[in-house]
Motif scaffolding. Sequence first.
Motif, PDB file in Angstrom:
ATOM      1  N   ILE A 111       0.457  -0.792  -0.203  1.00  0.00           N
ATOM      2  CA  ILE A 111      -0.245  -0.070   0.193  1.00  0.00           C
ATOM      3  C   ILE A 111       0.425   1.046  -0.099  1.00  0.00           C
ATOM      4  O   ILE A 111       2.006   1.402   0.958  1.00  0.00           O
ATOM      5  CB  ILE A 111      -0.905   0.371   1.340  1.00  0.00           C
ATOM      6  CG1 ILE A 111      -1.691  -1.021   1.317  1.00  0.00           C
ATOM      7  CG2 ILE A 111      -1.851   1.092   1.009  1.00  0.00           C
ATOM      8  CD1 ILE A 111      -2.456  -1.011   2.411  1.00  0.00           C
ATOM      9  N   GLU A 112       0.660   2.377  -0.538  1.00  0.00           N
ATOM     10  CA  GLU A 112       1.741   3.491  -0.814  1.00  0.00           C
ATOM     11  C   GLU A 112       0.098   4.076  -1.046  1.00  0.00           C
ATOM     12  O   GLU A 112      -0.688   4.280  -1.306  1.00  0.00           O
ATOM     13  CB  GLU A 112       1.648   4.038  -2.137  1.00  0.00           C
ATOM     14  CG  GLU A 112       2.832   2.879  -2.618  1.00  0.00           C
ATOM     15  CD  GLU A 112       3.173   2.787  -4.408  1.00  0.00           C
ATOM     16  OE1 GLU A 112       4.832   3.708  -4.710  1.00  0.00           O
ATOM     17  OE2 GLU A 112       2.256   1.903  -4.635  1.00  0.00           O
ATOM     18  N   ILE A 113       0.846   5.461   0.076  1.00  0.00           N
ATOM     19  CA  ILE A 113      -0.509   6.566   0.025  1.00  0.00           C
ATOM     20  C   ILE A 113       0.387   8.013   0.468  1.00  0.00           C
ATOM     21  O   ILE A 113       1.189   8.054   0.913  1.00  0.00           O
ATOM     22  CB  ILE A 113      -1.692   6.461   1.665  1.00  0.00           C
ATOM     23  CG1 ILE A 113      -2.260   7.263   1.416  1.00  0.00           C
ATOM     24  CG2 ILE A 113      -0.135   6.564   2.638  1.00  0.00           C
ATOM     25  CD1 ILE A 113      -3.364   7.125   2.437  1.00  0.00           C
ATOM     26  N   TYR A 114      -0.252   8.874  -1.082  1.00  0.00           N
ATOM     27  CA  TYR A 114      -0.027  10.151  -1.081  1.00  0.00           C
ATOM     28  C   TYR A 114       0.154  10.954   0.025  1.00  0.00           C
ATOM     29  O   TYR A 114      -1.825  10.680   0.157  1.00  0.00           O
ATOM     30  CB  TYR A 114       0.220  10.734  -2.106  1.00  0.00           C
ATOM     31  CG  TYR A 114       0.825   9.990  -3.015  1.00  0.00           C
ATOM     32  CD1 TYR A 114       2.470  10.059  -3.439  1.00  0.00           C
ATOM     33  CD2 TYR A 114       0.532   8.960  -4.124  1.00  0.00           C
ATOM     34  CE1 TYR A 114       3.507  10.019  -4.285  1.00  0.00           C
ATOM     35  CE2 TYR A 114       1.372   8.262  -5.277  1.00  0.00           C
ATOM     36  CZ  TYR A 114       3.188   8.895  -5.124  1.00  0.00           C
ATOM     37  OH  TYR A 114       3.760   7.532  -6.141  1.00  0.00           O
ATOM     38  N   THR A 115       0.024  11.883   1.393  1.00  0.00           N
ATOM     39  CA  THR A 115      -0.201  12.543   1.709  1.00  0.00           C
ATOM     40  C   THR A 115       0.316  13.623   1.987  1.00  0.00           C
ATOM     41  O   THR A 115       1.061  14.431   1.437  1.00  0.00           O
ATOM     42  CB  THR A 115      -0.676  11.727   3.076  1.00  0.00           C
ATOM     43  OG1 THR A 115       0.867  11.930   3.637  1.00  0.00           O
ATOM     44  CG2 THR A 115      -0.874  10.471   3.452  1.00  0.00           C
ATOM     45  N   SER A 116      -0.695  14.693   3.406  1.00  0.00           N
ATOM     46  CA  SER A 116       0.153  15.729   3.221  1.00  0.00           C
ATOM     47  C   SER A 116      -0.246  16.036   4.489  1.00  0.00           C
ATOM     48  O   SER A 116      -1.431  15.471   5.149  1.00  0.00           O
ATOM     49  CB  SER A 116       0.059  17.147   2.770  1.00  0.00           C
ATOM     50  OG  SER A 116      -1.562  17.106   2.489  1.00  0.00           O
ATOM     51  N   PRO A 117       0.666  17.122   5.687  1.00  0.00           N
ATOM     52  CA  PRO A 117      -0.098  16.927   7.234  1.00  0.00           C
ATOM     53  C   PRO A 117      -1.131  17.836   7.559  1.00  0.00           C
ATOM     54  O   PRO A 117      -1.535  18.434   6.265  1.00  0.00           O
ATOM     55  CB  PRO A 117       1.817  18.159   8.127  1.00  0.00           C
ATOM     56  CG  PRO A 117       2.494  17.774   6.413  1.00  0.00           C
ATOM     57  CD  PRO A 117       1.593  16.882   5.090  1.00  0.00           C
TER      58      PRO A 117
END
Length: 86
Positions: free
Chosen positions: A4-10
Amino acid sequence: MARIEIYTSPFCGYCARAKGLLEKKGAAYEEMDVMEDAAKRAEMRARTQRTSVPQIFINGAHIGGSDELAALEQAGKLDALLAQPG
């Protein structure tokens, strides 16, 4: 287990919701913060044609964002995806 890969931001509530669901399922994931990493942000855009976070991949397949992940859970399809080897 699935990869699983997840692109996020704070400070992203949708990111927190998606990560919380994955954690509840006991699924490990690779998180990539795109807020301060222009290369990762560009990579996310190239892979998804989207600019919003989160963007989630399971075994290389683009799932979408938090709403799509929640919809898979509601439809009873998320567990099967997470069980597939990555």
